[in-house]
Design an enzyme around this catalytic site. Structure first.
Site, PDB file in Angstrom:
ATOM      1  N   ASP A 109      34.918  46.815  41.583  1.00  0.00           N
ATOM      2  CA  ASP A 109      33.834  47.052  40.634  1.00  0.00           C
ATOM      3  C   ASP A 109      34.402  47.163  39.224  1.00  0.00           C
ATOM      4  OD1 ASP A 109      31.897  47.059  42.609  1.00  0.00           O
ATOM      5  OD2 ASP A 109      31.880  49.238  42.815  1.00  0.00           O
ATOM      6  N   ARG A 111      36.069  39.355  52.295  1.00  0.00           N
ATOM      7  CA  ARG A 111      34.874  40.189  52.201  1.00  0.00           C
ATOM      8  C   ARG A 111      33.647  39.413  52.626  1.00  0.00           C
ATOM      9  NH1 ARG A 111      32.353  44.209  47.848  1.00  0.00           N
ATOM     10  NH2 ARG A 111      30.440  44.568  49.007  1.00  0.00           N
TER      11      ARG A 111
HETATM   12  P1  ADP Z   1      28.480  47.615  45.732  1.00  0.00           P
HETATM   13  O1  ADP Z   1      29.731  47.565  44.884  1.00  0.00           O
HETATM   14  O2  ADP Z   1      27.362  48.413  45.101  1.00  0.00           O
HETATM   15  O3  ADP Z   1      28.745  48.008  47.135  1.00  0.00           O
HETATM   16  P2  ADP Z   1      28.651  44.740  45.877  1.00  0.00           P
HETATM   17  O4  ADP Z   1      30.127  44.909  45.713  1.00  0.00           O
HETATM   18  O5  ADP Z   1      28.153  44.022  47.095  1.00  0.00           O
HETATM   19  O6  ADP Z   1      27.901  46.132  45.790  1.00  0.00           O
HETATM   20  O7  ADP Z   1      28.144  44.024  44.566  1.00  0.00           O
HETATM   21  C1  ADP Z   1      26.877  43.475  44.489  1.00  0.00           C
HETATM   22  C2  ADP Z   1      26.681  42.864  43.121  1.00  0.00           C
HETATM   23  O8  ADP Z   1      26.767  43.859  42.113  1.00  0.00           O
HETATM   24  C3  ADP Z   1      27.712  41.860  42.646  1.00  0.00           C
HETATM   25  O9  ADP Z   1      27.462  40.575  43.163  1.00  0.00           O
HETATM   26  C4  ADP Z   1      27.524  41.889  41.124  1.00  0.00           C
HETATM   27  O10 ADP Z   1      26.706  40.816  40.661  1.00  0.00           O
HETATM   28  C5  ADP Z   1      26.763  43.170  40.882  1.00  0.00           C
HETATM   29  N1  ADP Z   1      27.324  44.026  39.842  1.00  0.00           N
HETATM   30  C6  ADP Z   1      26.590  44.562  38.824  1.00  0.00           C
HETATM   31  N2  ADP Z   1      27.350  45.286  38.013  1.00  0.00           N
HETATM   32  C7  ADP Z   1      28.623  45.237  38.512  1.00  0.00           C
HETATM   33  C8  ADP Z   1      29.862  45.800  38.086  1.00  0.00           C
HETATM   34  N3  ADP Z   1      29.932  46.585  36.992  1.00  0.00           N
HETATM   35  N4  ADP Z   1      30.954  45.530  38.832  1.00  0.00           N
HETATM   36  C9  ADP Z   1      30.875  44.759  39.934  1.00  0.00           C
HETATM   37  N5  ADP Z   1      29.728  44.185  40.387  1.00  0.00           N
HETATM   38  C10 ADP Z   1      28.601  44.428  39.674  1.00  0.00           C
HETATM   39 MG    MG Z   2      31.089  46.070  44.316  1.00  0.00          MG
END
Ligand code: ADP
Ligand code: MG
Length: 165
Positions: free
Chosen positions: A100, A86
């Protein structure tokens, strides 16, 4: 002292390359590095959300029993994302794998780097539909609604269609 085991739900998504292979590899790495795999949903093909000019996703949800603390689990999933190639470019953009954290037991986290329950889970059919396969009656700790209830209330109309059992 050991952290107690917590029941957590994760959302997995991929829209680059061999999407099913990335999902399978992520499930394997999660069970190797993060805890015991308790359940996994079907795989769904879903229209992109947020940033529409990109390829369709495959999405699924998994349940894990983990002894990792929330921030430890986040670090582990970010490491798995990196190991599966990624690269972060734009928000909500294309990715080999996105993992997530949806729910961590009934724990609520509001840190700079981690929000649990995931703040957008109730707005995303591509998250709720797979989660409903494995956790239909699990309660969202803030909204006090089950996943099934959240799905019925979800305003997202983007297509989500099952591709595997
Ligand atoms: P998205 O999932 O919104 O596309 P990313 O996968 O790039 O974004 O994640 C960006 C940041 O979101 C991660 O580095 C992490 O610190 C933050 N984040 C906040 N809450 C969560 C969660 N519940 N699960 C995963 N990442 C999270
Ligand atoms: Mg994410």
């Amino acid at each position: 002292m050991h952290n107690k085991v917590n029941h957590v739900y994760l959302s997995l998504g991929s829209n680059i390359g061999n999407r099913a292979s990335f999902l399978n590899q992520a499930v394997r790495l999660l069970s190797q590095n993060c805890g015991t795999l308790m359940a996994q949903s079907a795989i769904y093909e879903t229209a992109p959300w947020g940033l529409l000019a990109q390829d369709d996703f495959l999405n699924m949800a998994v349940a894990l029993d983990t002894a990792l603390l929330p921030n430890e689990l986040l670090a582990a999933v970010l490491q798995i994302e990196t190991s599966l190639g990624r690269v972060r470019t734009e928000q909500w953009g294309p990715r080999t794998i996105d993992i997530d954290i949806l729910l961590y037991g009934t724990v609520v986290v509001a840190d700079k780097s981690l929000t649990v329950p995931h703040p957008l889970m109730h707005e995303r059919r591509f998250t709720l539909q797979p989660l409903a396969d494995i956790a239909p009656n699990v309660l969202h700790p803030l909204f006090k609604k089950t996943v099934t209830e959240l799905l019925l209330l979800c305003p997202d109309t983007a297509a989500v269609s099952k591709v595997t059992a």
